[in-house]
Design a protein around this motif. Structure first.
Motif, short mmCIF file in Angstrom:
data_model
loop_
_atom_site.label_atom_id
_atom_site.label_comp_id
_atom_site.label_asym_id
_atom_site.label_seq_id
_atom_site.Cartn_x
_atom_site.Cartn_y
_atom_site.Cartn_z
N ALA A 1 3.38 -19.33 -1.59
CA ALA A 1 4.44 -18.44 -1.10
C ALA A 1 5.68 -18.51 -1.98
CB ALA A 1 4.80 -18.81 0.34
N ALA A 2 5.95 -19.69 -2.55
CA ALA A 2 7.13 -19.83 -3.40
C ALA A 2 6.99 -19.07 -4.71
CB ALA A 2 7.39 -21.32 -3.68
N ILE A 3 5.79 -18.97 -5.24
CA ILE A 3 5.59 -18.34 -6.55
C ILE A 3 5.22 -16.87 -6.42
CG2 ILE A 3 4.27 -18.42 -8.70
CD1 ILE A 3 6.20 -20.73 -8.30
N GLU A 4 4.40 -16.53 -5.43
CA GLU A 4 3.87 -15.17 -5.35
C GLU A 4 4.49 -14.33 -4.24
OE1 GLU A 4 -0.33 -15.63 -4.93
OE2 GLU A 4 -0.64 -16.20 -7.04
N GLY A 5 5.34 -14.91 -3.40
CA GLY A 5 5.91 -14.16 -2.29
C GLY A 5 7.09 -13.28 -2.69
N ASP A 6 7.57 -12.47 -1.72
CA ASP A 6 8.77 -11.68 -1.95
C ASP A 6 10.00 -12.56 -1.79
OD1 ASP A 6 8.69 -12.13 0.73
OD2 ASP A 6 8.43 -10.02 1.30
N ALA A 7 11.18 -11.99 -1.92
CA ALA A 7 12.41 -12.78 -1.90
C ALA A 7 12.56 -13.59 -0.62
CB ALA A 7 13.62 -11.87 -2.12
N PRO A 8 12.41 -12.99 0.58
CA PRO A 8 12.51 -13.83 1.80
C PRO A 8 11.42 -14.90 1.86
CG PRO A 8 12.74 -11.50 2.34
CD PRO A 8 12.27 -11.57 0.92
N GLY A 9 10.21 -14.54 1.39
CA GLY A 9 9.13 -15.52 1.40
C GLY A 9 9.39 -16.69 0.47
N VAL A 10 9.95 -16.39 -0.69
CA VAL A 10 10.28 -17.46 -1.64
C VAL A 10 11.35 -18.38 -1.07
CG1 VAL A 10 11.32 -17.93 -3.89
CG2 VAL A 10 9.60 -16.14 -3.67
N ALA A 11 12.38 -17.79 -0.49
CA ALA A 11 13.44 -18.61 0.10
C ALA A 11 12.90 -19.47 1.24
CB ALA A 11 14.58 -17.71 0.60
N GLY A 12 12.07 -18.87 2.09
CA GLY A 12 11.49 -19.64 3.19
C GLY A 12 10.59 -20.75 2.71
N ALA A 13 9.81 -20.48 1.65
CA ALA A 13 8.92 -21.51 1.12
C ALA A 13 9.71 -22.67 0.53
CB ALA A 13 8.00 -20.90 0.05
N LEU A 14 10.77 -22.37 -0.21
CA LEU A 14 11.58 -23.45 -0.77
C LEU A 14 12.25 -24.28 0.32
CD1 LEU A 14 13.23 -21.71 -3.88
CD2 LEU A 14 11.30 -23.30 -3.83
N LEU A 15 12.72 -23.59 1.38
CA LEU A 15 13.32 -24.33 2.49
C LEU A 15 12.28 -25.21 3.19
CD1 LEU A 15 15.68 -21.64 4.09
CD2 LEU A 15 16.34 -23.68 2.79
#
Length: 599
Positions: A267-281
């Motif tokens: 999710a951090a690499i292939e997701g959209d902007a909200p998905g990336v932020a959520g994955a990093l959190l």
């Protein structure tokens, strides 16, 4: 407990800063871990030349780090060129990170957190055990992350190849760093209860030996598993195999426990902007959870584990009498006496045992397992293609039957043996450190009527027996199985022995002329920047040994300036001359230099 009454076991930020400063200033200059966490400056020379030498080592280590980073970056770039996605490249980085950390991280964590000579002094201070542990852990994490960063260029190279946006570079870097922190926290969470409840772990010598054996088993398992799991087109297959490990099933569960951020990597690499932020959190939250778990365990068991180390590892004495006493006190020649002493030093000192004995035995064992696994895979593939396994072996023997002294194929095989010998240049480290292993004990022997030629001869025999003889047996078995003609097989064995003997003698002589005798503990000798440079210097020494014979063989098969039989005989003759000259140099001038060495 008196300690608990002296100071609360909670975490104090002010105490943490003080302890971290003390640990960084004191322990980073003394590598008592046995695994190379610290430097090797405890024995550094003072003054201008000492500072110059230290600066040269730092520059060389920086250059080696950048060189390896460039190699890994190019690996990632090539993977991106063949269609590997950034997430798959990150998966490879995480799998490599977890594998390397599991292989060495537990032992490093135990040594850094428990087996430190200043730890008893720290715990007499009015500072909580939890704060002491977190200060030591922060130092350990900082040093570990510096080493872990060498893997990150693989993922960054893939990003460069696919033209990823700058924000993706930042996301991958943050995800990798969080993964590195998480896996080190997980290992410390494992080591705290082990050190509290395991009697084996309380004896550092036994713990080191057992863990060294586990490293061999783990390395062999990885080598065998790679033969079956990563089949296909090189790097791309390796990366896809790593992705499968994170995709599901038991491997994904194990990876999720050891490295929770890996669960959110896609999710951090292939997701959209909200998905990336959520994955990093989510990655950050998993690291925070592991930190809280570790803090709770440290508050409960860390100081108890340290207390359990006191008095551990002691052995009851016993009387030596009768036939055993006679054997221990019998008259022996100079060579046998020195040989016995050197072997006992290597076998009984855990750091030396892991570094010089286990590592030497690992190489032939690894090749045996890989050859067997590769043979099984090859025969299986041949059977699937409708070819009988014995037919494959028969075709291989038909090719090896052509290895005669007028055939360029034998010269190419000899070149391959030289390349293999150059690869074994890493093992020359055991020869180079032969004299240095004695440390201050050398000056005690310096006052005795020593036969220094026999002394150096014993320093050659032990590493040669450990590194060359097992590999020689393996080569002989391979030659017999492949049906190589006796004359050609004996020639290749002669080339191998000439290369390894010359390499060992040259390394031993250089180590005798420039020994490192002023070290405080064994780990200073075998780990750190200077020791790492010694390992890579072995490749340079190996290239010097192999240069003339290799050029002679290539002169026949590439440039045609020599007939093949002449080149084969000349290459072997060069090795004979090199070995004779180096033996005279080691047993003569090098031995005399030791007899005159003073503090």
């Amino acid at each position: 407990m008196a300690r608990a009454a002296t100071a609360a076991q909670g975490f104090s930020w002010r105490q943490f800063r003080v302890m971290l400063r003390v640990i960084m200033r004191g322990e980073q200059h003394l590598d008592s871990t046995g695994m190379g966490i610290g430097g090797d400056e405890g024995s550094a020379r003072k003054g201008f030349w000492g500072g110059l030498g230290s600066g040269v080592r730092k520059v060389a280590m920086g250059f080696l780090f950048l060189l390896l980073a460039a190699v890994f970056f190019m690996m990632g770039y090539m993977m991106g060129e063949v269609g590997v996605t950034p997430y798959v490249a990150l998966s490879l980085c995480v799998v490599c990170l977890v594998g390397l950390t599991v292989l060495t991280g537990l032992y490093q964590a135990v040594n850094v957190l428990y087996f430190v000579r200043d730890l008893g002094y720290y715990l007499t201070l009015p500072i909580s055990a939890t704060t002491v542990m977190w200060a030591k852990l922060a130092h350990f994490l900082g040093m570990s992350l510096l080493g872990d960063l060498i893997i990150l260029p693989v993922g960054l190279g893939c990003l460069f190849a696919v033209g990823a946006a700058p924000v993706t570079w930042v996301v991958m870097t943050v995800a990798f760093l969080l993964s590195a922190v998480a896996v080190n926290l997980a290992l410390v969470i494992i080591c705290v209860p082990i050190m509290r409840f395991s009697r084996l772990a309380h004896d550092k010598d036994r713990f080191s030996r057992v863990f060294g054996a586990l490293i061999i088993v783990f390395a062999l398992a990885v080598g065998v598993g790679s033969q079956f799991a990563f089949q296909g087109d090189g790097l791309a297959s390796l990366a896809s195999g790593s992705e499968r490990l994170l995709s599901g099933g038991a491997p994904a569960v194990v990876m999720g426990v050891l490295c929770p951020p890996s669960l959110f990597a896609r999710a951090a690499i292939e997701g959209d902007a909200p998905g990336v932020a959520g994955a990093l959190l989510a990655m950050l939250a998993s690291v925070a959870v592991y930190a809280l778990v570790l803090s709770a365990l440290a508050r409960r068991w860390y100081f108890e584990g340290v207390q359990a180390l006191q008095g551990a590892g002691g052995k009851r004495g016993r009387r030596v009498e009768g036939a055993e006493l006679a054997r221990a006190t019998r008259t022996r020649g100079a060579l046998v006496a020195n040989l016995s002493r050197d072997w006992k030093t290597m076998a009984r000192v855990p750091v030396f045992f892991n570094q010089f004995v286990l590592s030497s035995l690992l190489m032939p064992l690894y090749f045996v397992v890989i050859m067997v696994a590769s043979g099984v895979v090859g025969f299986s593939q041949a059977s699937d293609a409708g070819i009988e396994p014995m037919a494959v072996l028969g075709m291989a023997r038909e090719l090896t039957a052509l290895l005669t002294f007028d055939n360029p194929a034998l010269a190419w095989c000899a070149v391959g043996v030289l390349v293999f010998g150059l690869f074994l240049g890493f093992s020359s480290y055991s020869f180079t450190m032969g004299v240095s292993r004695d440390g201050e004990d050398f000056f005690f022997m310096r006052g005795l009527p020593m036969d220094w030629s026999a002394y150096l001869a014993s320093k050659f025999v032990v590493p040669f027996a450990l590194s060359t003889v097992p590999m020689l047996v393996l080569i002989v078995v391979a030659l017999v199985v492949l049906g190589v003609p006796a004359a050609a097989g004996l020639y290749l064995i002669g080339v191998y022995l000439g290369a390894t003997i010359a390499l060992g003698l040259l390394s031993l002589g250089l180590g005798a002329l420039f020994p490192r005798l002023t070290w405080d503990n064994e780990a200073q000798l075998v780990k750190g920047g200077g020791a790492t440079l010694m390992v890579f210097a072995g490749l340079i020494v190996g290239a010097a040994v192999m240069a003339l014979p290799a050029l002679t063989l290539l002169g026949a098969v590439l440039w045609g300036v020599l007939a093949v039989p002449v080149a084969l005989c000349l290459a072997l003759a060069i090795f004979v001359v090199e070995c004779a000259a180096l033996a005279w140099w080691v047993l003569g001038p090098c031995a005399r230099s030791l007899s005159r060495r003073e503090r």
